[in-house]
Scaffold this active site. Sequence first.
Site, PDB file in Angstrom:
ATOM      1  N   ASN A 177       1.142  -1.356   0.391  1.00 44.46           N
ATOM      2  CA  ASN A 177       0.000  -0.139  -0.120  1.00 44.46           C
ATOM      3  C   ASN A 177       0.814   1.551  -0.083  1.00 44.46           C
ATOM      4  O   ASN A 177       0.273   2.240  -0.813  1.00 44.46           O
ATOM      5  CB  ASN A 177      -0.393   0.199   1.256  1.00 44.46           C
ATOM      6  CG  ASN A 177      -0.276  -0.069   2.563  1.00 44.46           C
ATOM      7  OD1 ASN A 177       0.533  -0.864   2.377  1.00 44.46           O
ATOM      8  ND2 ASN A 177      -0.452   1.073   3.677  1.00 44.46           N
TER       9      ASN A 177
ATOM     10  N   GLN B 239      -5.120  -3.645  -2.167  1.00 44.71           N
ATOM     11  CA  GLN B 239      -4.696  -2.462  -2.489  1.00 44.71           C
ATOM     12  C   GLN B 239      -4.742  -3.164  -4.788  1.00 44.71           C
ATOM     13  O   GLN B 239      -4.271  -2.227  -5.451  1.00 44.71           O
ATOM     14  CB  GLN B 239      -3.785  -2.010  -2.514  1.00 44.71           C
ATOM     15  CG  GLN B 239      -3.256  -1.408  -1.522  1.00 44.71           C
ATOM     16  CD  GLN B 239      -3.997   0.100  -1.400  1.00 44.71           C
ATOM     17  OE1 GLN B 239      -4.992   0.441  -2.431  1.00 44.71           O
ATOM     18  NE2 GLN B 239      -4.435   0.712  -0.270  1.00 44.71           N
TER      19      GLN B 239
ATOM     20  N   HIS C 230     -13.531   0.434  -0.049  1.00 45.03           N
ATOM     21  CA  HIS C 230     -13.599   1.979  -0.556  1.00 45.03           C
ATOM     22  C   HIS C 230     -12.467   2.445  -1.508  1.00 45.03           C
ATOM     23  O   HIS C 230     -12.080   3.407  -1.676  1.00 45.03           O
ATOM     24  CB  HIS C 230     -13.975   2.746   1.584  1.00 45.03           C
ATOM     25  CG  HIS C 230     -12.721   2.618   1.820  1.00 45.03           C
ATOM     26  ND1 HIS C 230     -11.941   3.708   2.067  1.00 45.03           N
ATOM     27  CD2 HIS C 230     -12.318   1.923   2.811  1.00 45.03           C
ATOM     28  CE1 HIS C 230     -11.112   3.164   2.819  1.00 45.03           C
ATOM     29  NE2 HIS C 230     -10.818   1.791   3.136  1.00 45.03           N
TER      30      HIS C 230
ATOM     31  N   THR D 269     -26.401  -8.099  11.713  1.00 46.09           N
ATOM     32  CA  THR D 269     -27.118  -7.727  11.452  1.00 46.09           C
ATOM     33  C   THR D 269     -26.032  -7.233   9.712  1.00 46.09           C
ATOM     34  O   THR D 269     -24.950  -6.228   9.869  1.00 46.09           O
ATOM     35  CB  THR D 269     -28.310  -6.641  11.340  1.00 46.09           C
ATOM     36  OG1 THR D 269     -28.730  -7.317  12.403  1.00 46.09           O
ATOM     37  CG2 THR D 269     -28.972  -6.455   9.782  1.00 46.09           C
TER      38      THR D 269
ATOM     39  N   CYS E 213      -3.107   5.687   6.860  1.00 44.79           N
ATOM     40  CA  CYS E 213      -3.288   4.428   8.674  1.00 44.79           C
ATOM     41  C   CYS E 213      -1.912   5.004   9.512  1.00 44.79           C
ATOM     42  O   CYS E 213      -2.680   4.252  10.591  1.00 44.79           O
ATOM     43  CB  CYS E 213      -3.753   3.102   7.739  1.00 44.79           C
ATOM     44  SG  CYS E 213      -5.289   2.919   6.945  1.00 44.79           S
TER      45      CYS E 213
END
Lengths: 385, 376
Positions: free
Chosen positions: B146, B176, B197, B233, B318
């Site tokens: 990444n 990635q 995302h 859920t 991150c």
Amino acid sequence: MKKVIIIRYAEIFLKKKNRGFFERAFENNLQRALKGYTYELIKQSGRYLIENFDEYETEEMLAKLQKVFGAHSFSVAQETASDLDSIFEAAKSYCQESGTFKVDTHRGDKKYPLTSIEISREIGAKILEYAKGKLKVDVHNPSFTVHVDVRDHGKALVFGEFIDGANGMPVGTAGKGMLLLSGGIDSPVAGYMMAKRGLKVDCLHFHSYPYTNMQAKEKVVDLAKILSEYTCGTKLYVVSVTHIQEAIHEKCKAELMITLLRRFMYRIAERQALRIGSQCLITGESLGQVASQTIEGMTSSNSVVEKLPVLRPLVGFDKNEIIEKSVKMGAYETSILPFEDCCTVFLPEFPAIRPKLSEILREESKLDVEGLIAEAFASLEKIEL
Amino acid sequence: MIYLDNAATTQPNMVALEHAQDYLTTRYYNPSALYREGYEVSGELKKARSALLSKVADETLFELVFTSGGTEADNQAVFAFAKRGNAVTTAGEHSAISAVFAELKNRGVVEPRIAPLERNGQVDVEKLLALIDEKTSFVSVMHVNNELGSINDVNTIAKLVKQKNPRVIFHSDGVQAYGKLPFKIAKEIDLYSISAHKLGGLKGIGGLIKRKSLALPAYIFGGGQELGRRSGTENVFGIQQFAFAAEEKFLTLKADFERIMRLRERLWDGLDQTIFQRLSPTDGTPYILNVSAVGLRGEVLLHMANDKGLLIGTGSACSSNSKTRYSKVVLACGYDERVADGVLRLSFSPKNTEEEIDEAIKILNEIGLDLKNRMK
């Protein structure tokens, strides 16, 4: 049974003629701390009672009150009728299952048929009977104490413990100061210490964007917010010194970067302090902690402050002692977040430890001091907390 | 504004958002519900699962467990299978793996072993294999790095690993890679993490692709969703949007790959190479170009670029708030701290245009020179 919070004040009781001034400030600060809660604040001689609040919020309210300077201690009491049976009913809830105890009684209502000692004796006897031999009386070193406070109008307050207050003097009773707030451990503690002596504290932070980041500034805002709970609100002023660092870097000796920068910071701080009516500067310096916090370093910084005293409440503290206070005030976790607060891009490898004033002045004369300060003020930003 | 931080996250696919909106507003039923409406939603979920899986894996051999994202998928994989002996990974992993390996070390149950990187950011396969012995229970090798964009040939590596010890469970972090590289998962890979995302999906959705015959223990206990492996859920809306977005992305995968490769090289060719050094290999993913402004600080350049309307990254988004400011991955490739300090990660999306790249070149050269002069 109704719960009542008893607030006892600290040094205020030493005041004579101007006690009213201190009491009013203390009351205002209590009310500010309890903003958003429903309650009644009742003034009694030497203490305050908080009544008619939501009992579920007791812990929360206590936590807020513990940050108000001027309070010696708190107790959460039960209000009962002042007959012995009612007092005993309330007293039961403070009894431990075994061990020793005593009953300590104060009698505000001098018309009450029994004296304080008699009330203690009666309630003590009822507790002994109730405990069926598991409890014993020990008036010198009891494992717990039941406190009884007989008030007027047939009421009594019963409680078990004294919770420490923050002590000190009410914020606002000792004037106003300007704290140089970095993102580190020391400066919030310095602000805390001066607020404890009654100073209203506003903060000034210097940043070096783009060399430092937005998170670093956010961290300072968070620290000011933590401090503001003790200082009854604060104003945080933020000023950029990037251009000053660049000018020093370009024109002056590398080892004097910090010394020269600090002189700019002190000048800016004094001017901003005078603008908003602050009467002193406060810093978190501790003698010898880093190269710029030597006597020579402090002399160099002090010599540019013309009108105001510079208070250094931590000057004689060890780092460990400062950390201890930082933890206690709840700032430590935020202070150690790993964002850089002072631009380390320009940090010299070997900063001058004992800078000579003559050399500093010679280097400083290469700079347009007034122009750089004016530029810094153009970046001034105010955040109200 | 020019956005070149698409490896951190990229703009959600708006058409997919609209398409999936139904599952947010009108078909909001719980897929576990027994009435027809709920059952229908569960059917749609099944279709989405199959669509997402079939893009990279043979559905007869693999299945997909939805998670809250790539990090959770990585965590599930490691904690489920790194349980005895030793576990091996690489020095190039995302913190979603490296931090979990650090935790394994803390717990003291498994001995973690870290394989070094080559200069180009790929794992040194020979050294990785040397770390594997009969006691190795788990191996994790990321597919696309990444930070640098280096590609590990994980299919081949998995085969070699299994030749050495067939009992090893092999995992790869494909966050990635998914939707960006032409790739099919070989049967030697047991587990493969994906995230929504990074390709137009939403944050909070990802998945762990697993070999069907592999028994994956439950990670989150509760109502037994995801065949009991990950209760809670299902995020139906997020999953549907992910499936639509992926559908579109895979359609243009090869065309995007080539176009973005040209953008990446255009950017590199335009950069002032007396200031910037290229760290990304030419045979890495086209989506990432990592350069270093050697001797300058990447984060300062990031702020300066920000002020000029160019959004870029330094190392991994991150890890930019971790205590050490140097990219561990860049250091692991053998570069020094001056290089690691100056790292900028420029990462692309198919939406980027040549004009944007040219503008980015201008800004980067300008600020690079500006900072260099200021630091003299």
